[in-house]
Design a protein around this motif. Sequence first.
Motif, mmCIF file in Angstrom:
data_model
loop_
_atom_site.group_PDB
_atom_site.id
_atom_site.type_symbol
_atom_site.label_atom_id
_atom_site.label_comp_id
_atom_site.label_asym_id
_atom_site.label_seq_id
_atom_site.Cartn_x
_atom_site.Cartn_y
_atom_site.Cartn_z
ATOM 1 N N ASP A 1 113.986 -20.035 28.162
ATOM 2 C CA ASP A 1 114.025 -19.665 26.745
ATOM 3 C C ASP A 1 113.525 -20.794 25.845
ATOM 4 O OD1 ASP A 1 115.017 -17.175 27.362
ATOM 5 O OD2 ASP A 1 117.109 -17.683 26.943
ATOM 6 N N ALA A 2 113.723 -22.029 26.257
ATOM 7 C CA ALA A 2 113.323 -23.164 25.431
ATOM 8 C C ALA A 2 111.816 -23.242 25.237
ATOM 9 C CB ALA A 2 113.836 -24.472 26.060
ATOM 10 N N HIS A 3 111.068 -22.598 26.100
ATOM 11 C CA HIS A 3 109.609 -22.627 26.007
ATOM 12 C C HIS A 3 109.057 -21.514 25.118
ATOM 13 C CE1 HIS A 3 108.912 -25.820 28.938
ATOM 14 N NE2 HIS A 3 109.912 -25.301 29.623
ATOM 15 N N TYR A 4 109.937 -20.617 24.675
ATOM 16 C CA TYR A 4 109.487 -19.502 23.844
ATOM 17 C C TYR A 4 109.869 -19.742 22.388
ATOM 18 C CZ TYR A 4 108.025 -16.631 27.755
ATOM 19 O OH TYR A 4 107.359 -16.141 28.844
ATOM 20 N N PRO A 5 108.888 -19.943 21.499
ATOM 21 C CA PRO A 5 109.185 -20.105 20.077
ATOM 22 C C PRO A 5 109.762 -18.811 19.505
ATOM 23 C CG PRO A 5 106.823 -19.906 20.435
ATOM 24 C CD PRO A 5 107.445 -20.014 21.786
ATOM 25 N N PRO A 6 110.521 -18.904 18.411
ATOM 26 C CA PRO A 6 111.167 -17.709 17.839
ATOM 27 C C PRO A 6 110.194 -16.592 17.494
ATOM 28 C CG PRO A 6 112.051 -19.718 16.853
ATOM 29 C CD PRO A 6 110.883 -20.136 17.687
ATOM 30 N N ASP A 7 108.954 -16.946 17.158
ATOM 31 C CA ASP A 7 107.986 -15.919 16.758
ATOM 32 C C ASP A 7 107.066 -15.491 17.895
ATOM 33 O OD1 ASP A 7 106.551 -18.260 17.000
ATOM 34 O OD2 ASP A 7 105.288 -17.892 15.252
ATOM 35 N N ARG B 1 103.190 -13.110 18.126
ATOM 36 C CA ARG B 1 101.931 -13.820 18.317
ATOM 37 C C ARG B 1 100.902 -12.904 18.979
ATOM 38 N NH1 ARG B 1 102.901 -20.189 19.725
ATOM 39 N NH2 ARG B 1 104.452 -20.610 18.090
ATOM 40 N N THR B 2 99.656 -13.318 18.919
ATOM 41 C CA THR B 2 98.605 -12.542 19.569
ATOM 42 C C THR B 2 98.826 -12.561 21.074
ATOM 43 O OG1 THR B 2 97.126 -14.432 19.870
ATOM 44 C CG2 THR B 2 97.003 -13.239 17.760
ATOM 45 N N VAL B 3 98.200 -11.616 21.757
ATOM 46 C CA VAL B 3 98.330 -11.558 23.209
ATOM 47 C C VAL B 3 97.823 -12.849 23.846
ATOM 48 C CG1 VAL B 3 97.496 -10.403 25.284
ATOM 49 C CG2 VAL B 3 98.274 -9.045 23.336
ATOM 50 N N ALA B 4 96.718 -13.372 23.335
ATOM 51 C CA ALA B 4 96.178 -14.622 23.874
ATOM 52 C C ALA B 4 97.174 -15.759 23.714
ATOM 53 C CB ALA B 4 94.865 -14.967 23.181
ATOM 54 N N GLU B 5 97.844 -15.814 22.570
ATOM 55 C CA GLU B 5 98.837 -16.869 22.347
ATOM 56 C C GLU B 5 100.062 -16.664 23.237
ATOM 57 O OE1 GLU B 5 97.903 -17.962 17.667
ATOM 58 O OE2 GLU B 5 99.263 -16.305 18.147
ATOM 59 N N GLN B 6 100.459 -15.410 23.443
ATOM 60 C CA GLN B 6 101.589 -15.139 24.327
ATOM 61 C C GLN B 6 101.272 -15.554 25.761
ATOM 62 O OE1 GLN B 6 103.675 -11.362 23.999
ATOM 63 N NE2 GLN B 6 102.880 -11.060 21.916
ATOM 64 N N ARG B 7 100.030 -15.345 26.173
ATOM 65 C CA ARG B 7 99.633 -15.782 27.520
ATOM 66 C C ARG B 7 99.709 -17.297 27.650
ATOM 67 N NH1 ARG B 7 94.561 -11.584 27.534
ATOM 68 N NH2 ARG B 7 95.781 -9.730 28.098
ATOM 69 N N GLN B 8 99.312 -17.981 26.607
ATOM 70 C CA GLN B 8 99.368 -19.436 26.638
ATOM 71 C C GLN B 8 100.811 -19.921 26.723
ATOM 72 O OE1 GLN B 8 97.636 -21.380 23.233
ATOM 73 N NE2 GLN B 8 97.392 -23.318 24.310
ATOM 74 N N VAL B 9 101.692 -19.289 25.963
ATOM 75 C CA VAL B 9 103.117 -19.640 26.010
ATOM 76 C C VAL B 9 103.671 -19.398 27.412
ATOM 77 C CG1 VAL B 9 105.409 -18.967 25.195
ATOM 78 C CG2 VAL B 9 103.543 -19.270 23.557
#
Length: 305
Positions: free
Chosen positions: A19-25, A29-37
């Motif tokens: 959970d610590a690696h997932y920002p609140p928003d 985020r875009t799919v590309a940003e979610q993949r990066q996360v």
Amino acid sequence: MDYSKLIDDEIWRFIRETDAHYPPDAVNRTVAEQRQVYDTMCRAFFAGYPDGLNVRDDAIDGIPIRLYEPAKPKGTVVYFHGGGFVVGGLDSHDDVCAEISDQTGLRVVSVDYRLCPEHPHPAAFEDAVTAVLYASQVWDEPLVLAGDSAGGNLTAAVCHTLRGSVQIAGQVLIYPGLGGDMTKGSYIDHANAPMLTMDDLKFYSAIRFETPPNAPDPTAAPLEDTDFSDLPPTVSITAQCDPLADDGMTYRDAILAAGGKAVWFNEAGLVHGYLRARHQSDRARRSFARIVDQITMLAQGEWHH
């Protein structure tokens, strides 16, 4: 459901670290940003490669793959990663595949199938079939298919499609989503489980299709098939604290009813995605050892159940 009693301290630490690696928003985020996360989170658990393993990237008809080979491979595992058909790839499951190869003595082919929403169903399924056909033609038997979560879905869908035409020694499904009845059982009991909820499942299901399916489709949901005969020996390994847990049981029962070989293990106190916890949790470590043992058993043409 009282997860404070079902889940031990080691898995709770794993959940908090994830959970610590997932920002609140993150969900906005875009799919590309979610993949990066997601990839960054997976990399935080990366355990490195075992010594003596040859790892290289390649492609099958334009589909990126990563090959993991011990000195003298005794067979091949085609592995499909999880990620809800939206995230994940060669890097997210890198060390998992490396350790499977090292501990089984088998070549592992990790498949970077196309993802949604850019490539809705059946794109991922088509890539999975292409990869398995290629592996069956290029490398000697035995051939085992394996995958976690969405990858477990692809594994089963390919086995249903290719039965009778490709010799598959067995399939190992790790907390797979197979299209079970979302109105009962684990889907309700664990609707708000840590790591994966019913809301998550509904999101992934909706984004997977360009238009909602209007008829049963076993290539998308293997449990919607009407024929479970002639499937390869099947091992389903699920997490107790996961809405998808009953899919493994239902799938086992369908195969057994059709006269096939199937077994289901529901790992007590574990959560969806626990493969990443295999180096920090005794329960996850034991389950990963079970996964390795089952793949090895199938590759050797044995059945111990």
